[in-house]
Write a protein that holds these residues in place. Structure first.
Motif, mmCIF file in Angstrom:
data_model
loop_
_atom_site.group_PDB
_atom_site.id
_atom_site.type_symbol
_atom_site.label_atom_id
_atom_site.label_comp_id
_atom_site.label_asym_id
_atom_site.label_seq_id
_atom_site.Cartn_x
_atom_site.Cartn_y
_atom_site.Cartn_z
ATOM 1 N N SER A 1 -2.622 4.321 -0.456
ATOM 2 C CA SER A 1 -2.457 3.483 -1.639
ATOM 3 C C SER A 1 -2.900 4.219 -2.911
ATOM 4 C CB SER A 1 -3.175 2.143 -1.482
ATOM 5 O OG SER A 1 -4.525 2.333 -1.201
ATOM 6 N N PHE A 2 -3.362 5.469 -2.757
ATOM 7 C CA PHE A 2 -3.625 6.287 -3.948
ATOM 8 C C PHE A 2 -2.400 7.120 -4.323
ATOM 9 C CE2 PHE A 2 -7.922 5.198 -2.958
ATOM 10 C CZ PHE A 2 -8.562 5.192 -4.184
ATOM 11 N N MET B 1 -3.917 3.882 5.369
ATOM 12 C CA MET B 1 -3.251 3.067 4.367
ATOM 13 C C MET B 1 -4.074 2.988 3.082
ATOM 14 S SD MET B 1 -1.520 0.346 6.852
ATOM 15 C CE MET B 1 -1.622 -1.010 5.739
ATOM 16 N N ASP B 2 -5.394 2.937 3.240
ATOM 17 C CA ASP B 2 -6.253 2.999 2.046
ATOM 18 C C ASP B 2 -5.938 4.258 1.258
ATOM 19 O OD1 ASP B 2 -7.641 0.675 2.496
ATOM 20 O OD2 ASP B 2 -9.226 1.645 3.657
ATOM 21 N N ILE B 3 -5.866 5.367 1.982
ATOM 22 C CA ILE B 3 -5.616 6.650 1.326
ATOM 23 C C ILE B 3 -4.206 6.678 0.735
ATOM 24 C CG2 ILE B 3 -5.394 9.126 1.728
ATOM 25 C CD1 ILE B 3 -7.643 8.827 3.823
ATOM 26 N N LEU C 1 0.788 12.010 -3.296
ATOM 27 C CA LEU C 1 0.189 13.299 -3.597
ATOM 28 C C LEU C 1 -1.288 13.309 -3.190
ATOM 29 C CD1 LEU C 1 0.376 16.082 -4.959
ATOM 30 C CD2 LEU C 1 -0.322 14.959 -7.073
ATOM 31 N N GLN C 2 -2.028 12.307 -3.633
ATOM 32 C CA GLN C 2 -3.442 12.259 -3.305
ATOM 33 C C GLN C 2 -3.646 12.096 -1.805
ATOM 34 O OE1 GLN C 2 -6.184 10.334 -6.070
ATOM 35 N NE2 GLN C 2 -4.407 9.610 -7.199
ATOM 36 N N ALA D 1 0.837 -1.198 0.000
ATOM 37 C CA ALA D 1 0.000 0.000 0.000
ATOM 38 C C ALA D 1 0.872 1.248 0.000
ATOM 39 C CB ALA D 1 -0.907 -0.013 1.218
ATOM 40 N N GLN E 1 2.497 1.682 -3.254
ATOM 41 C CA GLN E 1 1.538 1.585 -4.360
ATOM 42 C C GLN E 1 1.999 0.577 -5.397
ATOM 43 O OE1 GLN E 1 2.559 5.347 -4.198
ATOM 44 N NE2 GLN E 1 1.528 5.116 -2.255
#
Lengths: 254, 351, 344
Positions: free
Chosen positions: C230-231, C226-228, C234-235, C89, C92
């Motif tokens: 994995s974008f 971690m969800d976030i 920057l995001q 994650a 990425q």
């Protein structure tokens, strides 16, 4: 409530990208950031939203953005980046719900019913509610762009920074996007009036969404004022070193 | 694409050449060996009067025909078990070379010793230069069926092979063979007799162990560890298993055959009454086993019946295994055997 | 959201994992009936001791040798897998694992140094090796992060992967040098480099268990971050996650998980790459599910691999790292190519 940028300089590595920028954006404004490729528009958005370090001052509501906690900064400014790489196939619903992270009341970023409700509203607003169970890797470029817009809306911050949100959208969706942004700007999502700060390449979109133009060239602001004066053929010639007016259909008044 | 094709073609041709060459060498190999065999046949035919072939009626313990030397003044012994027998039949001063295990154990008893040799890779040239009348070798040295002493055999030196014996009867034959070869038949026979008498003495006492008190014994040649979780032990068809029979004990792995590798779990499941540690190279092996995690419930560990035994005594297949029997018996049935202090020498005298 | 389907899948996974654990505890060179096995376990849990009719030796074999070993394998598999999930994650990159940061090879050097120099920890000599492995693993990661930061301040993924790779190559060089200098321990070093659960007992579990629990809870609390993450950085930054801080904290947790696993069992590859990948296929990428399911799947897979490693050539043992690679690599290739075909 306003954003104040004072004598701000920003670097990318050792290269100075933005030179001595001074800018003030008041809550409720709809600002178009224009300029040729590489003029520093994206960098400006990222610096003001506190993602890239800078010299000088960037004050949001009087507080320096770079000394704020990331989550607090994201509560004030939400940035929809230009690049939207997808590495893991989250569903549309999961993705939009992640947008509520910063504004969620829970300290650890847990999800509550209010967040879900708001995420659903944002999906509805952006017309992606029926895609809710789809995975991101199953979407078309335009659908993905709308999902990410919904996620940015879900962040619930009064300042919405959009970096070329019209990318991958066909002409119909671009028109719709303008309506959505204008609707959102009118909406009252918090005590602070909503503000738009957008980078567009499509001047038509810019004129439909924004009232103020900040035009950039080589890392400097060369025009800041009313959008109609900011997008005159003379101004565009100066910015792009290219006769934009003759390129675009003459019937389309710029 | 063309390049790749070219490479493939080139590779294919090289491969073809390579295999062709291999076939060629194979062919020449066979012809060479054919020539060799015909040579030896020829020599046997023409030189039939030579003593070398005339007296080749003796087989060594491995079943190879050997030519006995006229006199045995210079001996090389490549196994400690053999060295020990040679010493005890009165040939200590004739041993001029020995394996390093022998030299380590019997150095002081070998006045004429010139050199020690590595058991696994002996320096045949050096052995030959000692001009021995006979070289005793053991199964320990031959790996994968090829004897490292072939060059000695080829050079005409008498090489008598004594493979590691699997039974006590075979051990007796080994000793007799050494006696015959060295002209000390009666001395060798004395050793065999002493061994036989000693063993039957042990057997007699073993019979006094009350029925139902037979103990299960596990012989371990190593202490299992995280790195080497396997345990080496013995099954049937080994003289060590026979030793358990003599003592009247049950080999924990007597239901399997040969030299065995077992898992820790199998060892635990066998739940032996006594554990014998046959590993001189690891001092304190008995205590190490007692400290092993998970072994607390093993009867032998619970009762403290884990003993380190003398590897040199039991692992060298000659008449001294009789004494090893007594040593093991004292560990397994102390009540019956504690008084038994007989030595082979005494037994021989008694005989 | 198809909550029912997910619930069912979780239930099936949990039952499957329990089943595999029981199989792993039962199978081996000594047989035990289910009744006796549960009798032994029950006896220990209730403190009543070995039930009647069960040989005390069975108790030793199953309670002292097999159970801790199987559980140790399970926990190590789980720990490696959640650290893998976390790394993937953060970077990425679904093909990333804690190996890319050089934790495992760093830990091997620590252990190798202990073996060669013969240094022991005061008071806890038995834990010298694991401790050294852990400390060196952490050191390697810290070096990687510091180096990466020196190169680019936001620690981009490519930088981390590259640095991790360079470091583990360097560290492997050191390791090979060490084993060349010290022939006596080369066998031990070799085994350690391939991983083994042989002779792992309750004392190992006693350390692994709390570490796993604490790290697991820590990562679960960060699951939304971690969800976030994995974008992409920057995001994540834009959504209000401090990418740098989150990376450092989670990398430390991962280093602890991997370091302690590697230290106790040696370097075992592949599980940390594969388990989260398979789990994502089944449960989707949300970390609230990926983390616990990775633990279960990775653990069960590792326990199975250990079963194979100790039974296939019994009584000899195959290094478990070899088993994980032999079974896992083709399976992983299949998953990888199948997903690529689907995407096309």
């Amino acid at each position: 409530m306003k954003i104040e940028v004072k004598n701000m300089t920003a670097y990318y590595g050792r290269t100075e990208i933005l030179h001595d920028i001074n800018l003030e954006i008041n809550a409720g404004e709809k600002v178009f950031i224009g300029g040729s490729n590489g003029s520093g528009k994206t960098t400006l958005l990222r610096v003001i939203s506190g993602i890239i370090p800078h010299k000088g001052e960037v004050l949001v509501d009087g507080k320096e953005i770079s000394s704020m906690k990331r989550r607090d900064a994201a509560k004030l400014i939400s940035l929809m980046p230009q690049t939207s790489d997808i590495y893991f196939p989250y569903t549309v619903y999961e993705t939009v719900l992640l947008g509520t992270y910063a504004s969620s009341g829970s300290a650890l970023g847990g999800i509550n019913a209010k967040d879900i409700e708001y995420a659903v509203k944002c999906m509805e607003d952006c017309g992606v509610l029926e895609l809710k169970e789809k995975h991101l890797d199953e979407l078309s470029g335009g659908q993905l762009q709308r999902v990410l817009l919904a996620r940015t809306f879900a962040q619930r911050s009064p300042f919405l920074f959009l970096d070329e949100p019209g990318n991958n959208l066909d002409i119909k969706y671009r028109a719709e996007l303008c309506d959505k942004l204008n609707n959102w700007a009118e909406e009252k999502t918090s005590d602070i009036p909503n503000s738009l700060v957008c980078v567009f390449h499509d001047l038509e979109q810019a004129r439909r969404c924004c009232t103020r133009a900040v035009m950039m060239k080589e890392g400097r602001i060369i025009y800041d004022g009313d959008i109609s004066n900011g997008t005159t053929p003379e101004m565009l010639l100066k910015i792009y070193d290219f006769d934009v007016a003759s390129y675009i259909d003459n019937k389309n008044p710029l | 694409m063309k390049k790749i094709l070219a490479i493939i073609v080139a590779l294919a041709t090289t491969m073809a050449f390579a295999t062709a060459c291999n076939e060629k060498t194979e062919v020449s190999d066979t012809t060479a060996s054919e020539v060799e065999t015909s040579d030896t046949e020829a020599s046997e035919d023409t030189e039939a009067t030579e003593p070398s072939t005339a007296e080749s009626d003796m087989l060594d313990r491995a079943g190879n025909g050997i030519v006995l030397p006229e006199k045995v003044d210079r001996i090389v012994s490549m196994a400690p078990s053999t060295t020990q027998v040679l010493i005890e039949i009165g040939l200590a001063d004739k041993i001029i070379g020995a394996d390093t295990n022998s030299t380590a154990s019997y150095d002081t008893q070998l006045p004429s010793l010139v050199a020690g040799f590595d058991m696994m890779s002996p320096d045949c040239e050096l052995i030959a230069s000692l001009e021995p009348d006979i070289v005793f070798t053991s199964g320990m040295s031959s790996v994968g069926g090829t004897s490292p002493f072939q060059s000695l055999i080829d050079s005409g030196i008498c090489v008598a092979d004594i493979p590691s014996s699997a039974s006590i009867a075979d051990i007796a034959e080994d000793i007799r063979f050494i006696g015959i070869v060295t002209g000390k038949e009666s001395e060798a026979e004395d050793l065999v007799e002493a061994m036989t008498l000693y063993i039957s003495a042990v057997e007699d006492i073993a019979k006094t162990v009350p029925e139902g008190e037979t103990k299960t014994v596990l012989l371990m040649m190593n202490v299992p560890s995280a790195e080497y979780p396997t345990i080496y032990t013995v099954g049937t068809g080994t003289y060590m298993d026979e030793m358990f029979g003599i003592i009247g004990a049950k080999n924990a792995f007597g239901d399997q055959e040969g030299w065995l590798a077992i898992s820790i779990e199998e060892a635990l499941a066998a739940d032996p009454d006594v554990i014998l540690m046959d590993c001189n190279w690891m001092p304190g092996a008995d205590e190490a086993v007692k400290a092993l995690e998970g072994w607390e419930n093993v009867k032998a560990v619970k009762n403290g019946d884990v003993y380190q035994i003398d590897e040199d005594l039991c692992s060298r297949p000659n008449h001294h295994v009789a004494e090893a029997c007594a040593e093991w018996a004292r560990c397994i049935y102390p009540d019956q055997f504690n008084e038994f202090n007989m030595t082979l020498e005494l037994m021989a005298e008694a005989a | 959201m198809n909550k029912k389907g997910t619930g069912l899948k979780i239930a099936i996974s949990a039952v499957l994992c329990l089943f595999i654990l029981v199989v792993c505890i039962r199978a081996g060179s000594v047989y035990i009936s289910l009744k006796d096995l549960f009798g032994i376990i029950g006896g220990h849990i209730t403190g009543k001791g070995t039930p009647e009719g069960v040989a005390p030796m069975m108790d030793s074999i199953f309670w002292t040798i097999r159970m801790p070993r199987a559980l140790c394998a399970f926990m190590v598999g789980g720990a490696l897998s959640i650290s893998g999930a976390c790394m993937q994650a953060l970077l990425q990159n679904p093909l990333a694992s804690s190996y890319t940061l050089g934790v495992s090879s760093g830990a091997s050097v620590g252990a190798a140094l202990v073996l060669v120099t013969g240094i022991t920890l005061p008071f806890f000599p038995n834990f010298t090796l694991p401790f050294a492995g852990f400390v060196f693993g952490l050191l390697t990661v810290t070096c990687a992060i510091l180096l990466a930061r020196a190169i680019d301040r936001s620690i981009s993924n490519t930088t981390v992967v590259l640095i991790g790779m360079v470091l583990s190559l360097f560290v492997n060089g050191v390791l090979n040098l060490l084993s060349t200098f010290d022939d006596a321990h080369s066998k031990q070093l070799y085994l350690w480099m391939m991983g083994s659960f042989s002779a792992r007992g309750w004392k190992h579990c006693a350390i692994l268990f709390p570490v796993c629990i604490v790290c697991f809870i820590g990562l679960m609390l960060m699951s939304r971050k971690m969800d976030i993450m994995s974008f992409g950085d920057l995001q994540a930054q834009a959504m209000g996650v401090d990418a740098k801080k989150t990376k450092i904290v989670s990398i430390l947790i991962c280093a602890l998980l991997t370091g302690i696993s590697v230290a106790f069992t040696g370097v075992i590859g592949f599980v940390d790459l594969a388990a989260p990948h398979v789990v994502r296929k089944l449960f989707g990428p949300t970390h609230k599910l990926v983390l616990p399911m990775s633990f279960i799947y990775g653990g069960a897979f590792m326990a199975l691999c250990d079963l194979i490693s100790r039974t296939l050539l019994s009584p000899r043992e195959i290094p478990v790292g070899a088993v994980t690679a032999l079974i896992g690599a083709p399976f992983f290739a299949y998953v990888f190519f199948a997903s690529r075909r689907k995407n096309r």
